[in-house]
Design a protein around this motif. Structure first.
Motif, PDB file in Angstrom:
ATOM      1  N   ASP A 177       0.869  -1.174   0.000  1.00 60.07           N
ATOM      2  CA  ASP A 177       0.000   0.000   0.000  1.00 60.07           C
ATOM      3  C   ASP A 177       0.908   1.226   0.000  1.00 60.07           C
ATOM      4  N   PRO A 178       0.817   2.071  -1.049  1.00 64.00           N
ATOM      5  CA  PRO A 178       1.723   3.230  -1.124  1.00 64.00           C
ATOM      6  C   PRO A 178       1.524   4.227   0.007  1.00 64.00           C
ATOM      7  N   ASP A 179       0.384   4.155   0.693  1.00 58.43           N
ATOM      8  CA  ASP A 179       0.121   5.074   1.799  1.00 58.43           C
ATOM      9  C   ASP A 179       0.613   4.530   3.140  1.00 58.43           C
ATOM     10  N   SER A 180       1.005   3.260   3.180  1.00 59.73           N
ATOM     11  CA  SER A 180       1.496   2.657   4.419  1.00 59.73           C
ATOM     12  C   SER A 180       3.006   2.824   4.511  1.00 59.73           C
ATOM     13  N   PRO A 181       3.505   2.988   5.729  1.00 58.52           N
ATOM     14  CA  PRO A 181       4.961   3.080   5.877  1.00 58.52           C
ATOM     15  C   PRO A 181       5.604   1.729   5.594  1.00 58.52           C
ATOM     16  N   ARG A 182       6.841   1.753   5.121  1.00 55.97           N
ATOM     17  CA  ARG A 182       7.599   0.522   4.918  1.00 55.97           C
ATOM     18  C   ARG A 182       7.800  -0.139   6.279  1.00 55.97           C
TER      19      ARG A 182
END
Length: 126
Positions: free
Chosen positions: A3-8
């Motif tokens: 998810d591009p909005d979640s932090p790595r």
């Protein structure tokens, strides 16, 4: 898929310690540092299937089995950064007793104690 909005995962696990940890690994060997970052964290840890807290609790138990206190310290902190409570970390470490024995588990609880004491000391600093 991430998810591009979640932090790595590594952003959560390492928090503000990430640059220091990556620099340490890169000083050992730049390729090793990149492999750990890119494969272990950006590939394996970012996979779906388990939540990050569960992955970190498993990592803690595995590191107890390997007898790796410095890495265990990092992943105890990471488990707590990912939402694990002290009781959950204690539970994961306690699961090591029947499989790994008391000496490794006692050593792991010492790492946890040191982490909790350092956290308490940091919280009490002005």
């Amino acid at each position: 898929m991430i998810d591009p909005d979640s932090p790595r995962a590594r952003d959560v696990i390492f928090g503000t310690q990430q640059p220091r940890i990556q620099q340490r690994l890169d000083r050992l060997d730049p390729d090793l540092g990149a492999y750990i970052r890119d494969f272990a964290y950006d590939t394996v840890y970012d996979r779906p299937g388990l939540d990050l807290k569960s992955k970190e609790l498993i990592a803690c138990a595995l590191l107890v089995s390997l007898g790796s206190p410095p890495e265990l310290r990092t992943h105890i902190r990471g488990a707590m950064n990912a939402g694990a409570t002290e009781d959950e970390v204690r539970g994961a470490l306690m699961m090591c007793v029947p499989y790994l024995g008391f000496p490794r588990t006692v050593a792991a609880f010492e790492v946890l104690r040191q982490h909790l004491n350092a956290r308490t000391d940091a919280d009490q600093s002005p």
